[in-house]
Design a protein around this motif. Sequence first.
Motif, short mmCIF file in Angstrom:
data_model
loop_
_atom_site.label_atom_id
_atom_site.label_comp_id
_atom_site.label_asym_id
_atom_site.label_seq_id
_atom_site.Cartn_x
_atom_site.Cartn_y
_atom_site.Cartn_z
N LEU A 239 0.79 -1.28 0.04
CA LEU A 239 -0.11 -0.12 -0.09
C LEU A 239 1.10 1.27 -0.03
CD1 LEU A 239 -2.50 -1.13 2.77
CD2 LEU A 239 -2.88 -1.03 0.20
N VAL A 240 2.22 1.09 0.25
CA VAL A 240 3.11 2.48 0.35
C VAL A 240 4.30 2.15 -0.34
CG1 VAL A 240 2.09 3.48 2.36
CG2 VAL A 240 3.59 1.47 2.75
N ALA A 241 4.43 1.80 -1.51
CA ALA A 241 5.57 1.14 -2.29
C ALA A 241 6.58 2.06 -2.45
CB ALA A 241 5.04 0.60 -3.69
N SER A 242 7.90 1.74 -2.20
CA SER A 242 9.12 2.30 -2.08
C SER A 242 10.20 1.71 -2.77
CB SER A 242 9.31 3.09 -0.93
OG SER A 242 9.79 2.26 0.05
N ARG A 243 9.92 0.15 -2.81
CA ARG A 243 11.37 -0.55 -3.31
C ARG A 243 10.92 -0.79 -4.51
NH1 ARG A 243 9.02 -1.34 1.80
NH2 ARG A 243 10.32 -1.70 3.45
N GLY B 106 3.48 -6.47 -10.33
CA GLY B 106 2.42 -5.71 -11.29
C GLY B 106 1.98 -4.43 -10.13
N VAL B 107 1.36 -3.68 -10.99
CA VAL B 107 0.41 -2.57 -10.24
C VAL B 107 -1.21 -3.14 -10.22
CG1 VAL B 107 -0.25 -0.22 -10.19
CG2 VAL B 107 1.93 -0.81 -11.31
N LEU B 108 -1.31 -3.15 -8.93
CA LEU B 108 -3.02 -3.48 -8.87
C LEU B 108 -3.96 -2.07 -9.69
CD1 LEU B 108 -5.05 -5.48 -7.88
CD2 LEU B 108 -5.23 -4.25 -5.87
N MET B 109 -4.85 -2.56 -10.59
CA MET B 109 -5.65 -1.50 -11.05
C MET B 109 -6.98 -1.71 -10.42
SD MET B 109 -3.53 -0.22 -13.00
CE MET B 109 -4.38 0.98 -13.70
N ARG C 44 5.41 5.47 -4.75
CA ARG C 44 6.18 6.40 -5.54
C ARG C 44 6.10 6.35 -6.94
NH1 ARG C 44 11.77 6.24 -1.88
NH2 ARG C 44 10.82 6.86 0.13
N THR C 45 5.92 7.20 -7.63
CA THR C 45 5.92 7.38 -9.10
C THR C 45 6.73 6.57 -9.91
OG1 THR C 45 4.58 9.48 -9.10
CG2 THR C 45 5.49 8.37 -11.37
N ARG C 46 8.19 6.70 -9.55
CA ARG C 46 9.32 5.95 -10.08
C ARG C 46 9.19 4.50 -9.80
NH1 ARG C 46 12.91 4.24 -6.14
NH2 ARG C 46 13.12 5.32 -4.33
N VAL C 47 8.70 3.96 -8.63
CA VAL C 47 8.43 2.66 -8.44
C VAL C 47 7.41 2.25 -9.28
CG1 VAL C 47 7.73 0.98 -6.56
CG2 VAL C 47 9.42 2.95 -5.90
N LEU C 48 6.33 2.90 -9.44
CA LEU C 48 5.43 2.62 -10.42
C LEU C 48 5.80 2.34 -11.67
CD1 LEU C 48 1.67 4.04 -10.50
CD2 LEU C 48 2.77 3.72 -12.53
N LEU C 49 6.38 3.24 -12.11
CA LEU C 49 6.86 3.06 -13.48
C LEU C 49 7.86 1.86 -13.76
CD1 LEU C 49 7.52 6.82 -14.57
CD2 LEU C 49 5.61 5.37 -15.09
N ALA C 50 8.64 1.60 -12.81
CA ALA C 50 9.79 0.55 -12.54
C ALA C 50 8.93 -0.85 -12.70
CB ALA C 50 10.55 0.87 -11.62
N THR C 51 7.89 -0.76 -11.60
CA THR C 51 7.06 -2.04 -11.65
C THR C 51 6.48 -2.35 -13.06
OG1 THR C 51 6.71 -1.67 -9.31
CG2 THR C 51 5.26 -3.20 -10.22
N SER D 209 2.74 -13.54 -6.35
CA SER D 209 2.31 -12.15 -6.84
C SER D 209 2.69 -11.14 -5.96
CB SER D 209 0.99 -12.24 -7.54
OG SER D 209 0.08 -12.49 -6.47
N TYR D 210 3.18 -10.03 -6.48
CA TYR D 210 3.36 -8.63 -5.77
C TYR D 210 2.70 -7.77 -6.32
CZ TYR D 210 5.47 -4.20 -4.67
OH TYR D 210 5.86 -2.91 -4.20
N LEU D 211 1.91 -6.89 -5.73
CA LEU D 211 0.70 -5.87 -6.03
C LEU D 211 1.12 -4.74 -5.39
CD1 LEU D 211 -2.58 -8.07 -5.70
CD2 LEU D 211 -1.11 -7.82 -7.77
N MET D 212 1.41 -3.84 -6.09
CA MET D 212 1.61 -2.39 -5.97
C MET D 212 0.21 -1.79 -5.81
SD MET D 212 3.81 0.60 -7.45
CE MET D 212 3.79 2.33 -7.00
N VAL D 213 -0.21 -1.12 -4.72
CA VAL D 213 -1.48 -0.40 -4.57
C VAL D 213 -1.01 1.19 -4.81
CG1 VAL D 213 -3.53 -0.07 -3.50
CG2 VAL D 213 -2.50 -2.22 -3.65
N GLY D 214 -0.28 1.72 -4.01
CA GLY D 214 0.07 3.08 -4.01
C GLY D 214 1.76 3.11 -3.58
#
Length: 318
Positions: A213-217, A261-264, A238-245, A231-236
């Motif tokens: 819920l607070v992705a930074s890695r 991945g990013v959970l939509m 940093r933007t750089r982590v979202l793009l990297a994911t 599975s790893y689900l990024m929910v919220g």
Amino acid sequence: MRAVIQDRYGSADVVEVGDLPDPVPADDEVLVRVRAVSLNGSDRENLVGRPAYARVGGLRRPRNPVPGSDVAGTVVAVGRSVTAFAPGEDVFGELAGYRGGLAEYVATSPGLLARKPAALSFVDAAAIPQAGCIALRATRGLHKGDRLLVNGAGGAGGAFVIGLAKHVGARVTAVDRGDKAGHLLRLGADDTIAYERCDWADQRDRYDRVVDLVASRSPYRVHAALRTGGSYLMVGGRTRVLLATFAAAPVLRSATGKRVGVLMVPQSRADLEEVTALVADGAVVPAIDAVCPLEEAPAAFARLAAGDNLGKLVVEVP
């Protein structure tokens, strides 16, 4: 009408309570007399304007000066083309654009609203929409005995993830500040990790699913904590982590068999009704940290921004 007003991005000091004109519903909108509004992680992001995607609703300042997206209230008027609801019906839901709720009235499309179950208070209903729908999608496909880690579990949305995972029989490890451990165990977590003492990403081949819920890695780091097929689900986060994911997902799946991945989570009345049925049946209970009146909303934002809340902060509108 009285409303919470945020005319720029910044700390909780930019939030104040003032007067705005009453909204007038368009032909395809309903006018709702707001009774309760809950705060989410998205409200914290929209307050400070970070990560960068939080400024979609206004690059330099919020286009809609009223924050708050999760509302519960009563329909007082409907536009000429609206047939889904009638004046006098109690409704709740998440507002399109994630803003506009912290006011005495809001005019909104009826498409994301649902009828409030009579057994739920306005406060409980307002605590469900965003956090409940995220948790519903984040826990789909979990099975009895699966190992789940929730990072940021002690905030606005973690309680729903823990509750729904325990409902299906998963074993849950909850990560947050060490002083929130007791709260997390009361929610049903089997284990807790204090992030200031231990980095959960240092573990290896341990979890079937991680909900962050607070992705930074970096995704190239967090995937190591997953079992093969996990599975790893990024929910919220940093933007750089979202793009990297997004970029790393196909590479890691091909190389390791692990899904990153990013959970939509699109706003959805169907999801809202599904998770609310689970709340009504007692399968999961909203965790409410505190309830305050509209005039004290700035203090609620300060608590949210500091990360001190244990679950949902709810603002009642008198």
